[in-house]
Design a protein around this motif. Structure first.
Motif, PDB file in Angstrom:
ATOM      1  N   ALA A 140      33.688 -48.608  94.334  1.00 17.66           N
ATOM      2  CA  ALA A 140      32.381 -48.938  93.777  1.00 17.66           C
ATOM      3  C   ALA A 140      32.517 -49.388  92.329  1.00 17.66           C
ATOM      4  O   ALA A 140      31.803 -50.302  91.868  1.00 17.66           O
ATOM      5  CB  ALA A 140      31.462 -47.723  93.889  1.00 17.66           C
ATOM      6  N   ALA A 141      33.442 -48.718  91.588  1.00 21.96           N
ATOM      7  CA  ALA A 141      33.651 -49.131  90.195  1.00 21.96           C
ATOM      8  C   ALA A 141      34.220 -50.549  90.119  1.00 21.96           C
ATOM      9  O   ALA A 141      33.829 -51.350  89.257  1.00 21.96           O
ATOM     10  CB  ALA A 141      34.591 -48.143  89.514  1.00 21.96           C
ATOM     11  N   GLU A 142      35.158 -50.802  91.059  1.00 17.84           N
ATOM     12  CA  GLU A 142      35.689 -52.162  91.073  1.00 17.84           C
ATOM     13  C   GLU A 142      34.600 -53.188  91.393  1.00 17.84           C
ATOM     14  O   GLU A 142      34.500 -54.261  90.750  1.00 17.84           O
ATOM     15  CB  GLU A 142      36.818 -52.259  92.105  1.00 17.84           C
ATOM     16  N   ARG A 143      33.798 -52.827  92.408  1.00 16.28           N
ATOM     17  CA  ARG A 143      32.710 -53.740  92.758  1.00 16.28           C
ATOM     18  C   ARG A 143      31.734 -53.885  91.600  1.00 16.28           C
ATOM     19  O   ARG A 143      31.224 -54.981  91.289  1.00 16.28           O
ATOM     20  CB  ARG A 143      31.989 -53.250  94.021  1.00 16.28           C
ATOM     21  N   GLU A 144      31.449 -52.781  90.940  1.00 15.04           N
ATOM     22  CA  GLU A 144      30.520 -52.819  89.814  1.00 15.04           C
ATOM     23  C   GLU A 144      31.106 -53.643  88.661  1.00 15.04           C
ATOM     24  O   GLU A 144      30.385 -54.409  88.002  1.00 15.04           O
ATOM     25  CB  GLU A 144      30.218 -51.388  89.358  1.00 15.04           C
TER      26      GLU A 144
END
Length: 919
Positions: A804-808
């Motif tokens: 999710a952090a990567e996507r964010e």
């Protein structure tokens, strides 16, 4: 007495029918007497007559019972092997002694002692459980009213917390109407654990007292030892007797000797407590008499014991002297000096013959089987007879009608006096009964039973009566716990009758229904006698057996051989030579034999009696097998080696044997002992109910000191039911469970749990420990699984958060790029309008565009702030919910702990609450 003349008789006059035939010989005291006529002499008369009946009873039963005890102890009774007309084994003896009369020199070869010892040992290893339930109305109301508040307060609080937690987990508000309905007490009471507690686990204060009193009595009276002896009595003579001796302020539980106990009961009456009378005749030394009954005896009675002393010196008269008054004994009455045996007879009698303690009767014959009479016999002993009997007492049902029409009914005794004369309505019926009573008092008199008891201490002669013409020791008559015989202090209530009563001796003859009493020993007795006879014959055959012998002409024995002169003892010399050198020298020359010998058939002869011995061994095995089959015991049950049988076969044979002998355990433990504990509890309840405070102290099986306190008045008007259960082979199962628990290292039991298992005395206790260890192990496994799941979930959450952090990050980068491109485009577009003012606001359109962009950015920042604030508020609410849930869990644990404490100490709190209510 009324006298009628002939004219009166002709006119129909009749004399009142006599209660007792005029021609009868009245020896038994009349029982239907008023209380005033039942004097101390009447009570002593009863003791004399009942003792005589008891002696006759013992004469008829003691021989059979003593034989059974000898067989059970491995002692030969030669009367079983003497061929007499009244010997019940006469035919068997005729067959076995037809060829060998020496068989009457017998030794004992046990069958019966082994069986009795095995069954007694199994009984000592069985687990017996005694439970008490108070069944009176007061105890029931106490359970419903007085105990309810404390228990419900804890249980309902616990249940309310559980339901509240479930409502929160369901997302419902605990203050809503729906939640309040689920938290109502009526709904909470229906929870299974509450219902189970009220139905099974709850015990009132008096029930706790009964359980603790049982522990005290088991320790004080050695009940385990008494029960083992009683069980053995049942196996040997098919009967056992428990006596509840009442003393001044305490009681004692005794096991009476079946050989010395007598009774009278109806044929269908099963238990001795429901008999007409029961008693025991025993022999006691002077010191024992003083120890047991001295506190009840008067000074004169104690001084009379001085006449009982051993003396063997004879006193003879030197010269005949007439009884002219010179030898008048002033210590005796005139009647004794004039009507007693003549002076010459008394003087020629030795002091030994007139000894008050001496004499021969059935009690002496019975007790002479033991070792206590070997030294001085019974010269220093007195016969003590403890006797209880049922007599009749008159009571009345009083019906009293007041002047205002109110009716009152009472139960009265003979001391009642009429205070209001009755008036009857005899218009329709002439009989005056309570049904047509108008006013006054009407009494319907009936007879009921009550128990009297006493102790008679007298000389041990066939008859011992009170007389004024003898110099012997006069009997002493005492009450059970008072100086004179009379009504016993505590009347045991009957089973099914309001006015019923029981004798303070409980017991039973177990197999006397429509037949003579037959015990386990009686079933094996004939086979034991035959087994002894055959084995003794085998021993005699072995003693007389010759074995292998040599047949030759004795003239062939040398007179001189091996450098010695054999002479006339050549037969003995030849035997020594054979024994020492293994050869027999012979000399057949004329010089040795002096005559020519023609005998040359030297041979050996086999005179062994193997076939005869084997036939006796087979017969002995037959007797033994038949004895086992008669009672259902097999060699596997006795632990004997059995060839060619698998372990499963041995186990099946043992279980089958248990099924056949289980009746002996049931009729003692399940049928009789509940009645014994019922009477013991009732008697203890009576003595303790008069005490302001009852304190019980004893040491438990775990060597822990137990203290219990209750107000004695709490025991008044209480009624108990006793439940006893016994389980087969309890000790073996318990040992197997302990061994399995110690060897199994996968149970998760701690060192403390294993120590508790080793100390456990019951299967239930071991099962509870193992169940707790299993639950603990299951909880640990569940905790490990939960931790593993949490770790996996955390890993998944970390991976998801990373993605999710990567996507964010990618999203934010893309947004920034788009924002940058938009900003560049806007600036570029604004630069095109820097020199124009389309809206004519005196400001270039570039400045207007930059202002709009600034305001939009400010709005976006404000919205982002509010969004973050909302998220933080939601997180705070979730944290508060978690804190509330933890708080409820903590309160539930505290309530559970309080409930356990309340269950353990509820008696203490009950007493405190009652004292507060009284204040």
């Amino acid at each position: 007495m009324k006298i009628f003349n002939a004219l009166q008789l002709k006119n129909g006059a009749k004399a009142k029918e006599a209660k007792y035939p005029a021609t009868s010989s009245l020896t038994q005291p009349i029982q239907f007497l008023s209380a005033k006529r039942k004097t101390k002499d009447w009570a002593a008369w009863n003791l004399d007559w009942l003792e005589q009946q008891g002696m006759n009873f013992l004469k008829g039963n003691s021989r059979k019972i003593l034989k059974n005890y000898k067989l059970a102890k491995g002692i030969i009774d030669k009367t079983d092997y003497i061929v007499e007309e009244d010997n019940q084994y006469k035919e068997l003896m005729d067959v076995l002694t037809e060829q060998d009369d020496s068989a009457l020199e017998l030794k004992f070869y046990p069958i019966i002692p082994n069986v009795v010892n095995v069954l007694t040992g199994e009984f000592s290893k069985r687990f017996s459980r005694v439970q008490f339930r108070a069944v009176d109305d007061l105890s029931y109301n106490e359970m419903i009213e007085q105990k309810r508040s404390m228990i419900e307060e804890n249980l309902l609080a616990d249940a309310a917390e559980k339901v509240t937690q479930k409502l929160i987990e369901m997302g419902l508000d605990p203050m809503s109407e729906e939640a309040k309905e689920k938290l109502a007490p009526a709904q909470l009471k229906s929870l299974p654990e509450i219902e189970q507690f009220f139905q099974k686990d709850y015990r009132s204060l008096v029930e706790e007292w009964a359980s603790h009193q049982l522990k005290v009595d088991e320790e004080r009276f050695k009940m385990q030892e008494l029960e083992e002896r009683a069980f053995q009595d049942m196996l040997v003579c098919d009967r056992e007797f428990w006596h509840f001796r009442m003393m001044e302020d305490d009681y004692e539980v005794e096991l009476w000797n079946p050989v010395l106990t007598f009774y009278q009961k109806s044929p269908d009456t099963r238990y001795i407590s429901d008999s007409n009378y029961v008693g025991k005749c025993e022999m006691l030394t002077i010191s024992d008499v003083i120890d047991k009954y001295g506190y009840l005896m008067s000074k004169k009675q104690l001084e009379s014991l001085e006449a009982i002393h051993p003396a063997k010196s004879a006193i003879y008269m030197n010269n005949p002297v007439q009884n002219d008054g010179s030898f008048y004994d002033p210590t005796k009455s005139h009647k004794w000096n004039t009507n007693a045996p003549s002076l010459a007879y008394r003087q020629f009698m030795t002091n030994w013959a007139t000894n008050p303690g001496g004499g021969g009767d059935i009690v002496s014959e019975i007790l002479n089987q033991g070792e206590d009479f070997k030294t001085l016999g019974n010269s220093e002993m007195l016969r003590v007879s403890t006797i209880y009997w049922k007599t009749q007492r008159k009571v009345g049902h009083l019906t009293r009608v007041m002047t205002d029409g109110e009716v009152e009914q009472l139960v009265i005794d003979e001391n009642w006096k009429e205070t209001h004369k009755p008036t009857y309505n005899t218009t329709l019926f002439k009989n005056k009964t309570k049904d047509n009573l108008i006013e006054g008092e009407h009494v319907d008199w009936i007879w009921i039973n009550e128990v009297w008891g006493g102790v008679k201490i007298g000389r041990n002669l066939p008859n011992s009566w009170r007389t004024e013409t003898t110099s012997d020791f006069d009997p002493v008559y005492l009450g059970i716990n008072k100086e004179k015989p009379g009504r016993i202090e505590f009347q045991f209530k009957g089973d099914n009758n309001l006015y019923g009563c029981k004798l303070p001796v409980e017991g039973r003859v177990f197999s006397d229904r429509n037949t003579k009493s037959t015990s386990l020993v009686d079933l094996m007795k004939a086979y034991q006698v035959g087994y002894n006879m055959v084995n003794n014959q085998i021993a005699d055959i072995l003693v007389d057996e010759l074995g292998t012998v040599i047949m030759f002409d004795q003239n062939a024995l040398p007179r001189h051989s091996m450098g010695e002169d054999w002479g006339k003892n050549n037969m003995a010399k030849a035997y020594v030579a054979m024994k020492d050198f293994g050869m027999l020298p012979l000399d057949t020359s004329i010089t040795n034999t002096e005559n020519a010998t023609n005998f040359n058939h030297y041979q050996t002869l086999n005179l062994e009696q193997t076939n005869r011995i084997m036939s006796r061994i087979q017969l002995a095995n037959h007797f033994k097998q038949q004895a086992f089959e008669a009672i259902g015991v097999n060699p596997q049950r006795l632990g004997q080696e059995v060839s060619r049988q698998t372990a499963t076969g041995v186990q099946q044979a043992v279980q089958s044997s248990y099924s056949q002998t289980e009746m002996y355990f049931i009729q003692h433990s399940d049928n009789l002992m509940p009645r014994v504990h019922q009477m013991r509890t009732d008697l203890s309840q009576y003595y303790h109910s008069t005490k302001p405070s009852v304190r019980l102290n004893y040491i438990s099986s775990e060597a822990e000191k137990v203290n219990f306190t209750i107000n004695g008045t709490e025991l008044m008007m209480r009624d108990f039911n006793i439940f006893c259960t016994t389980k087969t082979n309890h000790r073996a199962i318990l040992d197997q469970l302990k061994q399995m628990a110690m060897q199994n290292n996968t149970t998760g039991a701690s060192i403390f749990d294993l120590g508790s298992i080793i100390k456990a005395d019951s299967i239930a206790e071991v099962s509870n420990i193992l169940k707790g260890a299993e639950e603990k192990q299951a909880a640990e496994k569940q905790m490990q699984m939960k931790q593993q799941q949490e770790m996996q979930q955390q890993q998944l959450q970390a991976q998801a958060q990373e993605k999710a952090a990567e996507r964010e990050f990618t999203k934010s980068e893309s947004a920034e790029e788009r924002k940058k491109d938009l900003m560049v485009a806007e600036i570029r577009a604004a630069g095109y309008g820097a020199q124009s003012d389309i809206d004519q606001n005196q400001q270039s359109d570039f400045r207007d565009a930059m202002k709009d962009m600034t305001q939009r950015d400010q709005y976006q920042d404000q919205m982002d702030f509010k969004r973050e604030e909302s998220v933080q508020k939601e997180a705070l609410n979730k944290s508060k919910m978690e804190i509330e849930r933890e708080k409820l869990n903590t309160q539930r644990q505290i309530a559970s702990t309080n409930l356990e404490i309340a269950r353990e100490n509820k008696n203490k709190y009950d007493v405190q609450s009652k004292s507060k209510n009284k204040e």
